[in-house]
Design a protein around this motif. Structure first.
Motif, PDB file in Angstrom:
ATOM      1  N   VAL A 107       0.851  -1.189   0.000  1.00  0.00           N
ATOM      2  CA  VAL A 107       0.000   0.000   0.000  1.00  0.00           C
ATOM      3  C   VAL A 107       0.888   1.240   0.000  1.00  0.00           C
ATOM      4  O   VAL A 107       1.896   1.272   0.709  1.00  0.00           O
ATOM      5  CB  VAL A 107      -0.859   0.004   1.281  1.00  0.00           C
ATOM      6  N   ARG A 111      -0.038   8.186  -2.535  1.00  0.00           N
ATOM      7  CA  ARG A 111      -0.413   8.093  -3.957  1.00  0.00           C
ATOM      8  C   ARG A 111      -0.788   6.645  -4.226  1.00  0.00           C
ATOM      9  O   ARG A 111       0.041   5.843  -4.678  1.00  0.00           O
ATOM     10  CB  ARG A 111       0.743   8.539  -4.842  1.00  0.00           C
ATOM     11  N   PRO A 120      -9.124  -1.560   2.467  1.00  0.00           N
ATOM     12  CA  PRO A 120     -10.557  -1.268   2.494  1.00  0.00           C
ATOM     13  C   PRO A 120     -10.984  -0.680   3.828  1.00  0.00           C
ATOM     14  O   PRO A 120     -10.285  -0.823   4.827  1.00  0.00           O
ATOM     15  CB  PRO A 120     -11.198  -2.646   2.285  1.00  0.00           C
ATOM     16  N   ALA A 121     -12.149  -0.046   3.824  1.00  0.00           N
ATOM     17  CA  ALA A 121     -12.812   0.278   5.089  1.00  0.00           C
ATOM     18  C   ALA A 121     -13.458  -1.024   5.534  1.00  0.00           C
ATOM     19  O   ALA A 121     -14.318  -1.555   4.837  1.00  0.00           O
ATOM     20  CB  ALA A 121     -13.874   1.346   4.868  1.00  0.00           C
ATOM     21  N   THR A 132     -15.086  -2.463   2.167  1.00  0.00           N
ATOM     22  CA  THR A 132     -15.517  -1.636   1.045  1.00  0.00           C
ATOM     23  C   THR A 132     -14.338  -0.883   0.458  1.00  0.00           C
ATOM     24  O   THR A 132     -13.542  -0.292   1.194  1.00  0.00           O
ATOM     25  CB  THR A 132     -16.541  -0.579   1.526  1.00  0.00           C
ATOM     26  N   ILE A 133     -14.260  -0.886  -0.855  1.00  0.00           N
ATOM     27  CA  ILE A 133     -13.269  -0.066  -1.552  1.00  0.00           C
ATOM     28  C   ILE A 133     -13.998   0.746  -2.608  1.00  0.00           C
ATOM     29  O   ILE A 133     -14.787   0.187  -3.378  1.00  0.00           O
ATOM     30  CB  ILE A 133     -12.169  -0.932  -2.193  1.00  0.00           C
ATOM     31  N   THR A 134     -13.761   2.033  -2.620  1.00  0.00           N
ATOM     32  CA  THR A 134     -14.361   2.882  -3.655  1.00  0.00           C
ATOM     33  C   THR A 134     -13.274   3.172  -4.691  1.00  0.00           C
ATOM     34  O   THR A 134     -12.465   2.295  -4.996  1.00  0.00           O
ATOM     35  CB  THR A 134     -14.887   4.188  -3.033  1.00  0.00           C
ATOM     36  N   SER A 135     -13.255   4.363  -5.204  1.00  0.00           N
ATOM     37  CA  SER A 135     -12.149   4.728  -6.072  1.00  0.00           C
ATOM     38  C   SER A 135     -11.658   6.101  -5.614  1.00  0.00           C
ATOM     39  O   SER A 135     -12.135   7.120  -6.086  1.00  0.00           O
ATOM     40  CB  SER A 135     -12.584   4.740  -7.536  1.00  0.00           C
ATOM     41  N   ASP A 137     -12.201   7.500  -2.666  1.00  0.00           N
ATOM     42  CA  ASP A 137     -13.177   8.229  -1.849  1.00  0.00           C
ATOM     43  C   ASP A 137     -13.321   7.502  -0.507  1.00  0.00           C
ATOM     44  O   ASP A 137     -14.337   6.859  -0.227  1.00  0.00           O
ATOM     45  CB  ASP A 137     -14.520   8.328  -2.578  1.00  0.00           C
ATOM     46  N   PRO A 138     -12.256   7.589   0.347  1.00  0.00           N
ATOM     47  CA  PRO A 138     -12.234   6.796   1.578  1.00  0.00           C
ATOM     48  C   PRO A 138     -13.357   7.128   2.548  1.00  0.00           C
ATOM     49  O   PRO A 138     -13.813   6.253   3.282  1.00  0.00           O
ATOM     50  CB  PRO A 138     -10.864   7.106   2.198  1.00  0.00           C
ATOM     51  N   LEU A 139     -13.825   8.374   2.525  1.00  0.00           N
ATOM     52  CA  LEU A 139     -14.896   8.729   3.461  1.00  0.00           C
ATOM     53  C   LEU A 139     -16.217   8.079   3.042  1.00  0.00           C
ATOM     54  O   LEU A 139     -17.020   7.662   3.877  1.00  0.00           O
ATOM     55  CB  LEU A 139     -15.017  10.254   3.576  1.00  0.00           C
ATOM     56  N   ARG A 142     -15.972   4.546   4.149  1.00  0.00           N
ATOM     57  CA  ARG A 142     -16.242   4.446   5.588  1.00  0.00           C
ATOM     58  C   ARG A 142     -17.746   4.481   5.871  1.00  0.00           C
ATOM     59  O   ARG A 142     -18.254   3.688   6.660  1.00  0.00           O
ATOM     60  CB  ARG A 142     -15.532   5.603   6.311  1.00  0.00           C
ATOM     61  N   ARG A 145     -19.230   1.156   4.837  1.00  0.00           N
ATOM     62  CA  ARG A 145     -18.855   0.142   5.831  1.00  0.00           C
ATOM     63  C   ARG A 145     -19.745   0.237   7.067  1.00  0.00           C
ATOM     64  O   ARG A 145     -20.278  -0.772   7.545  1.00  0.00           O
ATOM     65  CB  ARG A 145     -17.376   0.327   6.189  1.00  0.00           C
TER      66      ARG A 145
HETATM   67  C1  SHN Z   1      -7.046   4.251  -1.928  1.00  0.00           C
HETATM   68  C2  SHN Z   1      -6.650   4.101  -0.462  1.00  0.00           C
HETATM   69  C3  SHN Z   1      -5.279   3.403  -0.478  1.00  0.00           C
HETATM   70  C4  SHN Z   1      -4.715   3.118   0.899  1.00  0.00           C
HETATM   71  O1  SHN Z   1      -4.199   4.029   1.526  1.00  0.00           O
HETATM   72  O2  SHN Z   1      -4.837   1.935   1.327  1.00  0.00           O
HETATM   73  C5  SHN Z   1      -6.618   5.425   0.243  1.00  0.00           C
HETATM   74  C6  SHN Z   1      -5.938   6.518  -0.249  1.00  0.00           C
HETATM   75  C7  SHN Z   1      -5.957   7.846   0.210  1.00  0.00           C
HETATM   76  N1  SHN Z   1      -6.662   8.285   1.304  1.00  0.00           N
HETATM   77  C8  SHN Z   1      -6.450   9.625   1.482  1.00  0.00           C
HETATM   78  C9  SHN Z   1      -7.011  10.434   2.497  1.00  0.00           C
HETATM   79  C10 SHN Z   1      -7.768   9.982   3.597  1.00  0.00           C
HETATM   80  N2  SHN Z   1      -8.078   8.668   3.911  1.00  0.00           N
HETATM   81  C11 SHN Z   1      -8.804   8.633   5.063  1.00  0.00           C
HETATM   82  C12 SHN Z   1      -9.304   7.472   5.699  1.00  0.00           C
HETATM   83  C13 SHN Z   1      -9.282   6.154   5.252  1.00  0.00           C
HETATM   84  N3  SHN Z   1      -8.630   5.752   4.111  1.00  0.00           N
HETATM   85  C14 SHN Z   1      -8.877   4.444   3.872  1.00  0.00           C
HETATM   86  C15 SHN Z   1      -8.469   3.745   2.739  1.00  0.00           C
HETATM   87  C16 SHN Z   1      -7.827   4.172   1.606  1.00  0.00           C
HETATM   88  N4  SHN Z   1      -7.299   5.403   1.425  1.00  0.00           N
HETATM   89  C17 SHN Z   1      -7.617   3.272   0.410  1.00  0.00           C
HETATM   90  C18 SHN Z   1      -8.921   2.872  -0.294  1.00  0.00           C
HETATM   91  C19 SHN Z   1      -9.975   3.954  -0.249  1.00  0.00           C
HETATM   92  C20 SHN Z   1     -11.072   3.826  -1.238  1.00  0.00           C
HETATM   93  O3  SHN Z   1     -10.876   4.221  -2.393  1.00  0.00           O
HETATM   94  O4  SHN Z   1     -12.163   3.323  -0.916  1.00  0.00           O
HETATM   95  C21 SHN Z   1      -9.796   3.865   4.924  1.00  0.00           C
HETATM   96  C22 SHN Z   1     -11.111   3.518   4.206  1.00  0.00           C
HETATM   97  C23 SHN Z   1      -9.267   2.586   5.578  1.00  0.00           C
HETATM   98  C24 SHN Z   1      -8.074   2.765   6.513  1.00  0.00           C
HETATM   99  O5  SHN Z   1      -7.253   3.650   6.355  1.00  0.00           O
HETATM  100  O6  SHN Z   1      -8.002   1.944   7.431  1.00  0.00           O
HETATM  101  C25 SHN Z   1      -9.940   5.021   5.957  1.00  0.00           C
HETATM  102  C26 SHN Z   1     -11.390   5.354   6.418  1.00  0.00           C
HETATM  103  C27 SHN Z   1     -12.030   4.211   7.220  1.00  0.00           C
HETATM  104  C28 SHN Z   1     -12.035   4.404   8.692  1.00  0.00           C
HETATM  105  O7  SHN Z   1     -11.861   5.528   9.189  1.00  0.00           O
HETATM  106  O8  SHN Z   1     -12.252   3.361   9.391  1.00  0.00           O
HETATM  107  C29 SHN Z   1      -8.978   9.970   5.529  1.00  0.00           C
HETATM  108  C30 SHN Z   1      -9.759  10.369   6.765  1.00  0.00           C
HETATM  109  C31 SHN Z   1      -8.871  10.352   7.990  1.00  0.00           C
HETATM  110  O9  SHN Z   1      -7.648  10.171   7.881  1.00  0.00           O
HETATM  111  O10 SHN Z   1      -9.434  10.568   9.081  1.00  0.00           O
HETATM  112  C32 SHN Z   1      -8.316  10.822   4.631  1.00  0.00           C
HETATM  113  C33 SHN Z   1      -8.272  12.345   4.647  1.00  0.00           C
HETATM  114  C34 SHN Z   1      -9.453  12.739   3.757  1.00  0.00           C
HETATM  115  C35 SHN Z   1      -9.868  14.180   3.820  1.00  0.00           C
HETATM  116  O11 SHN Z   1      -9.438  14.863   4.728  1.00  0.00           O
HETATM  117  O12 SHN Z   1     -10.668  14.547   2.927  1.00  0.00           O
HETATM  118  C36 SHN Z   1      -5.556  10.069   0.454  1.00  0.00           C
HETATM  119  C37 SHN Z   1      -5.036  11.485   0.283  1.00  0.00           C
HETATM  120  C38 SHN Z   1      -3.734  11.567   1.118  1.00  0.00           C
HETATM  121  C39 SHN Z   1      -3.039  12.885   0.985  1.00  0.00           C
HETATM  122  O13 SHN Z   1      -3.688  13.921   1.027  1.00  0.00           O
HETATM  123  O14 SHN Z   1      -1.784  12.846   0.865  1.00  0.00           O
HETATM  124  C40 SHN Z   1      -5.239   8.942  -0.319  1.00  0.00           C
HETATM  125  C41 SHN Z   1      -4.274   8.878  -1.492  1.00  0.00           C
HETATM  126  C42 SHN Z   1      -4.905   8.501  -2.822  1.00  0.00           C
HETATM  127  O15 SHN Z   1      -6.151   8.353  -2.957  1.00  0.00           O
HETATM  128  O16 SHN Z   1      -4.119   8.378  -3.769  1.00  0.00           O
END
Ligand code: SHN
Ligand code: NAI
Length: 157
Positions: A107, A111, A120-121, A132-135, A137-139, A142, A145
């Motif tokens: 992972v 990027r 995944p969430a 769940t995996i989107t494209s 859109d981690p929020l 979540r 999930r």
């Molecule tokens: C593609 C993926 C790859 C991977 O990382 O595995 C990825 C990528 C990226 N995330 C970014 C941002 C954030 N991600 C979160 C949260 C989560 N991110 C998770 C998964 C994933 N994130 C993978 C699949 C997602 C999918 O597509 O469905 C979750 C579901 C699971 C987990 O992390 O356990 C967890 C929520 C679940 C929970 O909370 O339980 C938050 C919120 C927070 O941190 O509170 C923010 C700030 C958002 C904001 O502020 O808007 C960025 C930009 C980074 C930058 O700015 O540098 C990238 C980079 C990119 O997309 O290229």
């Protein structure tokens, strides 16, 4: 990507018990993911010059190993799975490059398209794991999930 094709990821359930997993970086993202890896029984090694207290506490309890230093080439030797979770793009790129050389799925937190695996969430309820995996859109992942867990619990599925 073709319209409607959804995420490019192929979702799989890794059985990590007893298997080496290397996490590079020990900040906020690592703190969210490492406990799940430990619960899965993985043999987790965390490498970072600055380690969050919650991760250090897990190490002190014997749940994982911490190396309080910067990543070095070769750190991924023998790893089945790796996570590049530093705040330094060039370090994450180097970790992914090493993982590619070993054929270790990895992972990349900053990027995601440059890595070879996505997180995944995921949630657990009533003996079921949902994920769940989107494209990118981690929020949204979540939210979905959380809803799936509610449905499993609420409807006894
Ligand atoms: C593609 C993926 C790859 C991977 O990382 O595995 C990825 C990528 C990226 N995330 C970014 C941002 C954030 N991600 C979160 C949260 C989560 N991110 C998770 C998964 C994933 N994130 C993978 C699949 C997602 C999918 O597509 O469905 C979750 C579901 C699971 C987990 O992390 O356990 C967890 C929520 C679940 C929970 O909370 O339980 C938050 C919120 C927070 O941190 O509170 C923010 C700030 C958002 C904001 O502020 O808007 C960025 C930009 C980074 C930058 O700015 O540098 C990238 C980079 C990119 O997309 O290229
Ligand atoms: N994929 C996701 O879900 C998310 C990704 N991010 C991105 O992920 C990255 C990490 O975010 P946070 O955990 O919030 O950062 P953070 O600042 O909390 O932690 C960074 C960690 O990287 C370590 N580090 C720095 N240089 C290193 C090196 N040479 N070798 C080993 N470790 C090193 C630091 O010591 C620290 O432990 C950032 O690029 C951020 O933009 C942020 C939020 C969510």
């Amino acid at each position: 990507m073709a319209d409607g094709a959804g995420s490019p990821a192929y979702l799989v359930g890794l059985l990590l018990a007893g298997r080496r997993v290397v996490v590079v970086g020990a900040g906020r993202v690592a703190a969210r993911r490492v406990p799940r890896l430990v619960e899965a029984g993985a043999v987790v090694e965390v490498i970072a010059p600055a380690v969050r207290p919650d991760l250090q506490a897990l190490a002190d309890s014997g749940a994982l190993t911490v190396r309080t230093r910067r990543y070095r080439a070769g750190d991924l030797a023998g790893a089945w799975y790796a996570l590049a979770l530093t705040d330094a793009a060039e370090v994450n790129a180097a970790v992914v490059a090493e993982a590619e050389a070993w054929h270790t799925f990895c992972v990349r937190a900053d990027r995601a398209d440059e890595g070879s695996a996505w997180t995944p969430a995921s949630g657990h309820a009533e003996g079921v794991t949902v994920a769940t995996i989107t494209s990118h859109d981690p929020l949204r992942a979540r939210r979905i999930r959380d809803r799936l867990v509610e449905v499993v619990v609420g409807e006894g599925l």
